[in-house]
Structure formats: structure tokens, C-alpha cells
Design a protein around this motif. Structure first.
Motif, PDB file in Angstrom:
ATOM      1  N   GLN A  37      58.805  39.549  35.818  1.00 33.80           N
ATOM      2  CA  GLN A  37      58.288  38.789  34.681  1.00 33.80           C
ATOM      3  C   GLN A  37      57.099  37.992  35.187  1.00 33.80           C
ATOM      4  O   GLN A  37      57.145  37.414  36.272  1.00 33.80           O
ATOM      5  CB  GLN A  37      59.355  37.880  34.102  1.00 33.80           C
ATOM      6  N   ALA A  38      56.030  37.981  34.400  1.00 32.89           N
ATOM      7  CA  ALA A  38      54.798  37.351  34.856  1.00 32.89           C
ATOM      8  C   ALA A  38      54.091  36.672  33.695  1.00 32.89           C
ATOM      9  O   ALA A  38      54.420  36.894  32.532  1.00 32.89           O
ATOM     10  CB  ALA A  38      53.873  38.407  35.466  1.00 32.89           C
ATOM     11  N   VAL A  39      53.117  35.856  34.052  1.00 35.51           N
ATOM     12  CA  VAL A  39      52.280  35.206  33.053  1.00 35.51           C
ATOM     13  C   VAL A  39      50.834  35.265  33.531  1.00 35.51           C
ATOM     14  O   VAL A  39      50.569  35.139  34.722  1.00 35.51           O
ATOM     15  CB  VAL A  39      52.733  33.749  32.782  1.00 35.51           C
ATOM     16  N   VAL A  40      49.942  35.518  32.599  1.00 36.88           N
ATOM     17  CA  VAL A  40      48.506  35.434  32.864  1.00 36.88           C
ATOM     18  C   VAL A  40      48.026  34.230  32.065  1.00 36.88           C
ATOM     19  O   VAL A  40      48.095  34.229  30.824  1.00 36.88           O
ATOM     20  CB  VAL A  40      47.756  36.710  32.442  1.00 36.88           C
ATOM     21  N   TRP A  41      47.607  33.206  32.766  1.00 39.58           N
ATOM     22  CA  TRP A  41      47.158  31.985  32.090  1.00 39.58           C
ATOM     23  C   TRP A  41      45.886  32.249  31.306  1.00 39.58           C
ATOM     24  O   TRP A  41      45.057  33.077  31.687  1.00 39.58           O
ATOM     25  CB  TRP A  41      46.943  30.855  33.091  1.00 39.58           C
ATOM     26  N   ARG A  42      45.735  31.547  30.223  1.00 38.45           N
ATOM     27  CA  ARG A  42      44.586  31.689  29.319  1.00 38.45           C
ATOM     28  C   ARG A  42      43.273  31.662  30.099  1.00 38.45           C
ATOM     29  O   ARG A  42      42.375  32.454  29.850  1.00 38.45           O
ATOM     30  CB  ARG A  42      44.651  30.557  28.280  1.00 38.45           C
ATOM     31  N   SER A  43      43.163  30.774  31.082  1.00 31.00           N
ATOM     32  CA  SER A  43      41.917  30.644  31.849  1.00 31.00           C
ATOM     33  C   SER A  43      41.664  31.843  32.762  1.00 31.00           C
ATOM     34  O   SER A  43      40.548  32.013  33.249  1.00 31.00           O
ATOM     35  CB  SER A  43      41.956  29.371  32.691  1.00 31.00           C
ATOM     36  N   GLN A  44      42.665  32.682  32.997  1.00 25.84           N
ATOM     37  CA  GLN A  44      42.529  33.818  33.907  1.00 25.84           C
ATOM     38  C   GLN A  44      42.508  35.173  33.213  1.00 25.84           C
ATOM     39  O   GLN A  44      42.289  36.194  33.858  1.00 25.84           O
ATOM     40  CB  GLN A  44      43.687  33.798  34.920  1.00 25.84           C
ATOM     41  N   ILE A  45      42.727  35.207  31.912  1.00 25.52           N
ATOM     42  CA  ILE A  45      42.820  36.484  31.196  1.00 25.52           C
ATOM     43  C   ILE A  45      41.554  37.314  31.360  1.00 25.52           C
ATOM     44  O   ILE A  45      41.620  38.520  31.559  1.00 25.52           O
ATOM     45  CB  ILE A  45      43.177  36.266  29.710  1.00 25.52           C
ATOM     46  N   GLY A  46      40.398  36.701  31.324  1.00 24.14           N
ATOM     47  CA  GLY A  46      39.146  37.435  31.498  1.00 24.14           C
ATOM     48  C   GLY A  46      39.002  38.068  32.873  1.00 24.14           C
ATOM     49  O   GLY A  46      38.295  39.049  33.035  1.00 24.14           O
ATOM     50  N   ARG A  47      39.714  37.542  33.854  1.00 23.68           N
ATOM     51  CA  ARG A  47      39.647  38.070  35.214  1.00 23.68           C
ATOM     52  C   ARG A  47      40.684  39.156  35.482  1.00 23.68           C
ATOM     53  O   ARG A  47      40.628  39.830  36.499  1.00 23.68           O
ATOM     54  CB  ARG A  47      39.861  36.932  36.220  1.00 23.68           C
ATOM     55  N   ALA A  48      41.650  39.305  34.578  1.00 24.42           N
ATOM     56  CA  ALA A  48      42.715  40.289  34.779  1.00 24.42           C
ATOM     57  C   ALA A  48      42.153  41.699  34.728  1.00 24.42           C
ATOM     58  O   ALA A  48      41.320  42.027  33.889  1.00 24.42           O
ATOM     59  CB  ALA A  48      43.803  40.118  33.732  1.00 24.42           C
TER      60      ALA A  48
END
Length: 84
Positions: free
Chosen positions: A67-78
């Protein structure tokens, strides 16, 4: 990587949630191979909450999942590659 290379004291009694997360954090921080990890898998479920992406990343060959989370501030870097 072997566990014997990591010098973390393992408690002999039950620990709190904070104790477990502190222990896991210490393991991750002491292992140079885990300082920067790229994980490959299939997203088996995902949902957006307040701009953050919560997901389950499934191994394609086993039943293992994270289970993971991509923080809003990092979504563009995913980095995601869609396979058809």
C-alpha cells in the motif's frame, strides 16, 4: 543485503505502533541499498483523496502487494508506464 549488516536492537516485548514504525524507519535509513528505491508493479487499486493518490501496488508474478501514497506535491514527478 543481509540482516546481520544492520545494527538495530530488536525488542523482546510488544511495542507500540510508534515503536514499530521507528524500528522500520531505522532499518530503512541504515541500509544504503534502500535510500533510493524504484519499485515496479501493477496498480491494483487507486483513489484520490484531497489531491493525494492512495494505491495498492501488486507484484505481477505473486500475491505480494504494497500500500502506498503519492503526495499531491509529488504526483507530477511520478513515473508510470501503461501496459496494454
Amino acid at each position: 543485503m543481509t540482516v546481520s549488516q544492520i545494527s538495530v536492537k530488536v525488542p523482546e516485548e510488544a511495542v507500540s505502533v510508534a515503536g514499530v514504525t521507528a524500528y522500520i524507519q531505522a532499518l530503512l535509513e541504515q541500509d544504503p541499498q534502500l535510500h533510493q528505491v524504484w519499485v515496479v508493479g501493477e496498480i491494483s487499486s487507486a483513489h484520490d483523496r484531497n489531491g493525494h493518490l492512495f494505491l495498492t501496488l501488486q507484484d505481477t508474478e505473486t500475491t505480494a502487494s504494497i500500500q502506498a501514497v503519492v503526495w499531491r506535491s509529488q504526483i507530477g514527478r511520478a513515473s508510470c508506464r501503461e501496459r496494454v
